[in-house]
Design a protein around this motif. Structure first.
Motif, PDB file in Angstrom:
ATOM      1  N   ILE A  98     -13.251 -18.029 -27.637  1.00  0.00           N
ATOM      2  CA  ILE A  98     -14.661 -17.771 -27.930  1.00  0.00           C
ATOM      3  C   ILE A  98     -14.996 -18.286 -29.320  1.00  0.00           C
ATOM      4  CG2 ILE A  98     -16.355 -15.955 -28.452  1.00  0.00           C
ATOM      5  CD1 ILE A  98     -15.135 -14.260 -26.289  1.00  0.00           C
ATOM      6  N   ILE A  99     -16.113 -18.993 -29.407  1.00  0.00           N
ATOM      7  CA  ILE A  99     -16.663 -19.424 -30.693  1.00  0.00           C
ATOM      8  C   ILE A  99     -18.055 -18.807 -30.846  1.00  0.00           C
ATOM      9  CG2 ILE A  99     -17.719 -21.407 -31.860  1.00  0.00           C
ATOM     10  CD1 ILE A  99     -15.353 -23.072 -31.094  1.00  0.00           C
ATOM     11  N   VAL A 100     -18.333 -18.279 -32.036  1.00  0.00           N
ATOM     12  CA  VAL A 100     -19.644 -17.718 -32.353  1.00  0.00           C
ATOM     13  C   VAL A 100     -20.374 -18.689 -33.275  1.00  0.00           C
ATOM     14  CG1 VAL A 100     -20.891 -15.778 -33.390  1.00  0.00           C
ATOM     15  CG2 VAL A 100     -18.743 -15.367 -32.154  1.00  0.00           C
ATOM     16  N   ILE A 101     -21.616 -19.012 -32.949  1.00  0.00           N
ATOM     17  CA  ILE A 101     -22.428 -19.871 -33.813  1.00  0.00           C
ATOM     18  C   ILE A 101     -23.537 -19.031 -34.437  1.00  0.00           C
ATOM     19  CG2 ILE A 101     -23.950 -21.881 -33.935  1.00  0.00           C
ATOM     20  CD1 ILE A 101     -22.394 -23.139 -31.674  1.00  0.00           C
ATOM     21  N   ASP A 102     -23.467 -18.892 -35.754  1.00  0.00           N
ATOM     22  CA  ASP A 102     -24.440 -18.165 -36.576  1.00  0.00           C
ATOM     23  C   ASP A 102     -24.383 -16.653 -36.337  1.00  0.00           C
ATOM     24  OD1 ASP A 102     -25.359 -20.367 -37.991  1.00  0.00           O
ATOM     25  OD2 ASP A 102     -26.914 -20.830 -36.526  1.00  0.00           O
ATOM     26  N   ALA A 103     -24.795 -15.924 -37.363  1.00  0.00           N
ATOM     27  CA  ALA A 103     -24.806 -14.460 -37.314  1.00  0.00           C
ATOM     28  C   ALA A 103     -25.935 -13.985 -38.214  1.00  0.00           C
ATOM     29  CB  ALA A 103     -23.456 -13.896 -37.770  1.00  0.00           C
ATOM     30  N   GLY A 104     -27.153 -14.060 -37.686  1.00  0.00           N
ATOM     31  CA  GLY A 104     -28.327 -13.791 -38.513  1.00  0.00           C
ATOM     32  C   GLY A 104     -28.871 -12.386 -38.372  1.00  0.00           C
ATOM     33  N   MET A 105     -29.661 -12.006 -39.364  1.00  0.00           N
ATOM     34  CA  MET A 105     -30.384 -10.744 -39.314  1.00  0.00           C
ATOM     35  C   MET A 105     -31.847 -11.031 -39.016  1.00  0.00           C
ATOM     36  SD  MET A 105     -31.269  -9.693 -43.259  1.00  0.00           S
ATOM     37  CE  MET A 105     -29.643  -9.137 -43.674  1.00  0.00           C
ATOM     38  N   LEU A 106     -32.557  -9.990 -38.611  1.00  0.00           N
ATOM     39  CA  LEU A 106     -34.013 -10.107 -38.480  1.00  0.00           C
ATOM     40  C   LEU A 106     -34.660  -8.978 -39.270  1.00  0.00           C
ATOM     41  CD1 LEU A 106     -35.165  -7.738 -36.408  1.00  0.00           C
ATOM     42  CD2 LEU A 106     -34.321  -9.280 -34.668  1.00  0.00           C
ATOM     43  N   PHE A 107     -35.905  -9.205 -39.651  1.00  0.00           N
ATOM     44  CA  PHE A 107     -36.649  -8.208 -40.410  1.00  0.00           C
ATOM     45  C   PHE A 107     -37.593  -7.505 -39.453  1.00  0.00           C
ATOM     46  CE2 PHE A 107     -35.399 -11.528 -43.386  1.00  0.00           C
ATOM     47  CZ  PHE A 107     -34.692 -10.758 -44.309  1.00  0.00           C
ATOM     48  N   PRO A 108     -37.504  -6.170 -39.360  1.00  0.00           N
ATOM     49  CA  PRO A 108     -38.254  -5.437 -38.329  1.00  0.00           C
ATOM     50  C   PRO A 108     -39.743  -5.388 -38.618  1.00  0.00           C
ATOM     51  CG  PRO A 108     -37.149  -3.905 -39.808  1.00  0.00           C
ATOM     52  CD  PRO A 108     -36.678  -5.289 -40.193  1.00  0.00           C
ATOM     53  N   GLY A 109     -40.504  -5.194 -37.561  1.00  0.00           N
ATOM     54  CA  GLY A 109     -41.936  -4.993 -37.704  1.00  0.00           C
ATOM     55  C   GLY A 109     -42.253  -3.544 -38.020  1.00  0.00           C
ATOM     56  N   THR A 110     -43.524  -3.234 -38.087  1.00  0.00           N
ATOM     57  CA  THR A 110     -43.950  -1.892 -38.437  1.00  0.00           C
ATOM     58  C   THR A 110     -43.631  -0.871 -37.343  1.00  0.00           C
ATOM     59  OG1 THR A 110     -46.154  -2.409 -37.570  1.00  0.00           O
ATOM     60  CG2 THR A 110     -45.802  -2.703 -39.938  1.00  0.00           C
ATOM     61  N   ASP A 111     -43.258  -1.349 -36.135  1.00  0.00           N
ATOM     62  CA  ASP A 111     -42.930  -0.416 -35.064  1.00  0.00           C
ATOM     63  C   ASP A 111     -41.521   0.156 -35.201  1.00  0.00           C
ATOM     64  OD1 ASP A 111     -41.945  -3.011 -34.592  1.00  0.00           O
ATOM     65  OD2 ASP A 111     -41.672  -2.581 -32.452  1.00  0.00           O
ATOM     66  N   ILE A 112     -40.742  -0.350 -36.175  1.00  0.00           N
ATOM     67  CA  ILE A 112     -39.405   0.185 -36.447  1.00  0.00           C
ATOM     68  C   ILE A 112     -39.401   0.678 -37.895  1.00  0.00           C
ATOM     69  CG2 ILE A 112     -36.916  -0.250 -36.381  1.00  0.00           C
ATOM     70  CD1 ILE A 112     -38.109  -0.635 -33.702  1.00  0.00           C
ATOM     71  N   PRO A 113     -39.932   1.865 -38.154  1.00  0.00           N
ATOM     72  CA  PRO A 113     -40.102   2.318 -39.540  1.00  0.00           C
ATOM     73  C   PRO A 113     -38.801   2.771 -40.189  1.00  0.00           C
ATOM     74  CG  PRO A 113     -40.844   4.017 -38.025  1.00  0.00           C
ATOM     75  CD  PRO A 113     -40.489   2.831 -37.184  1.00  0.00           C
ATOM     76  N   GLY A 114     -38.727   2.548 -41.508  1.00  0.00           N
ATOM     77  CA  GLY A 114     -37.643   3.118 -42.295  1.00  0.00           C
ATOM     78  C   GLY A 114     -36.358   2.320 -42.311  1.00  0.00           C
TER      79      GLY A 114
END
Length: 532
Positions: free
Chosen positions: A10-26
């Motif tokens: 198995i090879i993994v390409i990239d491991a990014g984060m995302l920034f949540p919208g206002t519907d996921i508070p805190g």
């Protein structure tokens, strides 16, 4: 994140984060659900990183805390990864490898070769994987720029050779598949910034992403041409500039970069400030400047502020507020809607057509974008006579299986997003987020009741208080009447027939109904019943 497997490898390409919208508070960010990778950790041979943006490296600390696998990336990307891992305590055990483009290396059953692509950060790479079935090409994020700042254009000569050899599968960036034409060159921004600086009568403040190393070089060049000194504001911006200078990705032959304390002593029309906060982040340098609470910088009449960026979807309101506040303080504000002070780092329609035509893949998977972007990219492929049966618009978790005879989606694996909440990670269906949404939308009413256990009677009336339910100074008649109602119910019947758990449930039910009747509001009711 993309997972490619063949046999036991198995090879993994990239491991990014995302920034949540206002519907996921805190929460600050989200990372991929890696349940499938954890179950198959012994088969993971490598993690390949295309470039150093947060949506491609941001989840590495989380991934490497769960899985021990080597990480391969270009030099600049590796430095950004090092910086990220230092803060997570994972640096000592991480196995990081710097690779050069066009130097194939073997990872399990895969022969891996990185190639250059042009993006909005230097050292961006695409990846070619040679397999017994054919070549898999992953473009990474790319655009076609014939005059890139770092002189590294997307290598269509290499891609043409891959096409000649035979590309089994193309996975291509879809972010701007809806945009007609071509993405403008970064050189256009350099010219626009130089004009703005030349025409400014006072100080110039340029706001951009800390990762836009090429943009920072353009600002340095323009500052030198216009006889201005430049200072950098913001921790991430300072760190990236120092790193890029050390590695040679930024040069300052005119010695225009100076500490902020020196630029503050110079005439306003001889200085440029580069600041973070292009997305209106509340704690960023430009937001604090716009709000008048930065410790060193305050906006003066005659200042020109340039937002050399575009709002990421969801951040438009924050950016607009920052622009308004800068105008209120007397600045002239220039932004991408009124001047060419920013260009995208992703390919538009005609460039995507070029990628498809040159590689001529047997199978095509549009990647990296919202679902509508993937569909738009697939439509481009159809226009180029790519068969619909050989084009796969996939959801997160879908499994595409390719054999010597065919390709088809054969099932799914666990997928989705897990959100960082302190030291824990929660899925989108976690009750904690729905509870937070209720608290933020409806307010809270707390009910404190003390019962004399010996005499089975109340020690004073119920005390109700609220947060986010009533305006300051607003009459609290509804809370007073609710207190009297609960007191009567307790004394007349509840204390004699119900246990504490049932009493709490009755309190929530009755107060919720009473407050809705009185106010047409439904706050969260939190009872606290104690016995003494």
């Amino acid at each position: 994140m993309m997972v490619i497997e063949m046999g036991k490898d198995i090879i993994v390409i990239d491991a990014g984060m995302l920034f949540p919208g206002t519907d996921i508070p805190g929460v600050d960010f989200g990372v991929p659900d890696i349940t499938y990778l954890e179950r198959n950790a012994d088969r993971i041979r490598a993690i390949l990183i295309t470039h150093g943006h947060e949506d491609h490296i941001g989840a590495l600390p989380y991934l490497l805390s769960k899985i021990d696998a080597p990480v391969f990336s270009s030099m600049l990307t590796n430095e950004l990864i090092l910086s990220k891992l230092k803060g997570s305590g994972l640096l000592r055990k991480a196995r990081l490898h710097v690779i050069d483009p066009y130097e194939p290396f073997q990872i399990g059953a895969f022969s891996v070769e990185f190639f250059r692509v042009c993006h909005s950060i230097p050292d961006a790479m695409g990846i070619a994987l040679r397999t017994p079935f054919g070549i898999v090409v992953h473009t990474g994020d790319f655009k076609i720029d014939h005059t890139p700042q770092d002189r590294n254009a997307t290598d269509f000569s290499f891609l043409s050779r891959m096409g000649t050899e035979g590309v089994l599968l193309l996975c291509s960036d879809s972010t701007y598949a809806e945009i007609e034409g071509y993405t403008p060159s970064e050189a256009v921004v350099g010219e626009a910034l130089s004009r703005v600086i030349s025409n400014a009568r006072g100080r110039v403040v340029i706001v951009t992403f800390a990762s836009l190393i090429s943009r920072i070089q353009q600002i340095i060049n323009a500052g030198y041409r216009n006889g201005r000194k430049i200072s950098v504001i913001g921790r991430s911006m300072n760190n990236n500039v120092k790193m890029a200078l050390k590695l040679g990705y930024i040069t300052d032959p005119g010695n225009v970069l100076v500490p902020i304390r020196e630029s503050l002593k110079l005439p306003m029309n001889k200085t440029i400030l580069i600041a973070t906060g292009s997305q209106g982040e509340p704690t960023s340098a430009i937001s604090r400047i716009a709000n008048g609470n930065h410790q060193d910088i305050s906006i003066q009449e005659g200042d020109t502020v340039v937002l050399s960026s575009s709002p990421i979807p969801g951040n438009e309101t924050h950016v607009a507020k920052t622009i308004d506040n800068l105008f209120r303080r007397g600045a002239e504000v220039i932004y991408s809607r009124i001047a060419t002070v920013h260009v995208r780092g992703h390919a538009s329609k005609e460039e995507l057509k070029t990628m498809l035509s040159i590689t001529n893949p047997k199978y095509f998977v549009p990647v990296h974008g919202e679902y509508r972007h993937l569909k738009a990219h697939a439509k481009i492929a159809y226009e180029l006579r790519q068969s619909e049966s050989d084009t796969f618009v996939m959801e997160n978790g879908d499994v595409l299986e390719i054999t010597s005879k065919e390709a088809k989606v054969t099932g799914t694996v666990p997928s989705g997003t897990r959100y960082s909440d302190g030291k824990t990670y929660c899925g989108t269906k976690s009750n904690i987020f729905s509870e937070r949404r209720s608290l933020s939308n409806k307010g809270v009413v707390s009910v404190n009741i003390v019962i004399d256990k010996k005499h089975n009677s109340l020690v004073g009336p119920p005390i109700l208080s609220s947060i986010g339910f009533q305006n300051d100074g607003e009459e609290d008649e509804s809370l007073k009447s609710a207190s009297k109602m609960v007191q009567s119910a307790l004394e007349e019947k509840w204390l004699n027939v119900l246990d504490l758990e049932d009493i709490e449930a009755k309190i929530v039910e009755s107060i919720s109904a009473h407050l809705y009747k009185e106010t047409r509001k439904r706050p969260v009711v939190l009872p606290s019943v104690r016995t003494i």
